[in-house]
Write a protein that holds these residues in place. Structure first.
Motif: not given
Ligand code: SF4
Ligand code: SF4
Ligand code: SF4
Length: 185
Positions: A20-24, A67-70, A102-104, A108-109
Motif C-alpha cells: 500500500l505504500s508503493h502506490h507510485s 476501496t470502491g472509489c469508482g 484505462k481502468c488500471a 490509485s490503489t
C-alpha cells in the motif's frame, strides 16, 4: 524478535503495508517483487466469484486494495465497470472489453495495475443454440476473435483467450456464455 517477524501473519502485514505504500512505484521489478511476495504469503486463498476488470490483482489482494472509489468506473468509456459491495466488477453483457488499460491507469490503489494480467478470466462456453453443433456452417465467433483463440471445431485455447467477450457479441444465436475461469496462481 526475528522469530516473530518470520510468522506468517506478521509477514502478511509487512507485505501489505509495503504494497500500500508503493502506490507510485515506477520500477516494475520492485512492484512485482512486493506483489509477488505478498500474493505468495497471504495465508487464505480467495477464489474469484464475480468477474473483475482486466489487470486486477489476485482476488484476495484485490479485495484488500480496492476501496470502491469508482475511478475505474469513470475511466471505462464503454461503461463496463460497476461497483458491487464497494468493489469493482466487470459486465460484458452489452459490449466487449478492448483491454485498453484505462481502468488500471486510473486505479490509485493498484487493485488494478498494468503489470497484472491483461485478462478478464472469462472464457466462452457454447450452448445448444450453436449452429456448428447443429451441423450447420457458421464461423462468426471464430472470425470475431481478435486472439484467434477459437478453433474450427470450437474448442477454445485458454492461453490465447483473454476474455474480451467479442465472440459472445458476434453470435447472433446467443450460443455463447462467458464463464468465470480463474487462472492458475
Ligand atoms: S479504481 Fe481501483 S480502487 Fe477504485 S473502485 Fe476501481 S479497482 Fe477499486
Ligand atoms: S480495459 Fe478498457 S474497455 Fe476494458 S474494462 Fe478497462 S477501461 Fe473498460
Ligand atoms: S475466445 Fe476470443 S473473442 Fe472470445 S473471449 Fe476469448 S479472446 Fe475474446
Amino acid at each position: 524478535m526475528l522469530k516473530m517477524l518470520n510468522q506468517p501473519a506478521e509477514k502478511d502485514e509487512r507485505y501489505y503495508h509495503a504494497y500500500l505504500s508503493h502506490h507510485s512505484i515506477s520500477r516494475r521489478g520492485l512492484f512485482r517483487g512486493v506483489l509477488g511476495s505478498a500474493e505468495k504469503t497471504f495465508s487464505v486463498k480467495s477464489v474469484r466469484s464475480v468477474p473483475r476488470p482486466p489487470f486486477a490483482a489476485k482476488e484476495e489482494l484485490f479485495l484488500t486494495a480496492c476501496t470502491g472509489c469508482g475511478d475505474c468506473v469513470k475511466a471505462c468509456e464503454l461503461g463496463l465497470i460497476q461497483l458491487e459491495n464497494q468493489k469493482a466488477i466487470l459486465d460484458l453483457s452489452y459490449a466487449s472489453c478492448t483491454l485498453c488499460g484505462k481502468c488500471a491507469e486510473h486505479c490509485s490503489t493498484n487493485a488494478l495495475h498494468l503489470a497484472f494480467n491483461a485478462d478478464t478470466e472469462l472464457r466462452p462456453q457454447f450452448n445448444s443454440n450453436c449452429l456448428y453443433h447443429r451441423q450447420q456452417p457458421c464461423t462468426d465467433c471464430q472470425q470475431a476473435c481478435p486472439q484467434q483463440a477459437i478453433s474450427a471445431n470450437l474448442s477454445v485455447d485458454n492461453e490465447r483467450c483473454n476474455g474480451c467477450g467479442e465472440c459472445q457479441l458476434a453470435c447472433f444465436m446467443s450460443a455463447i456464455q462467458l464463464n468465470l475461469t480463474p487462472l492458475a496462481a
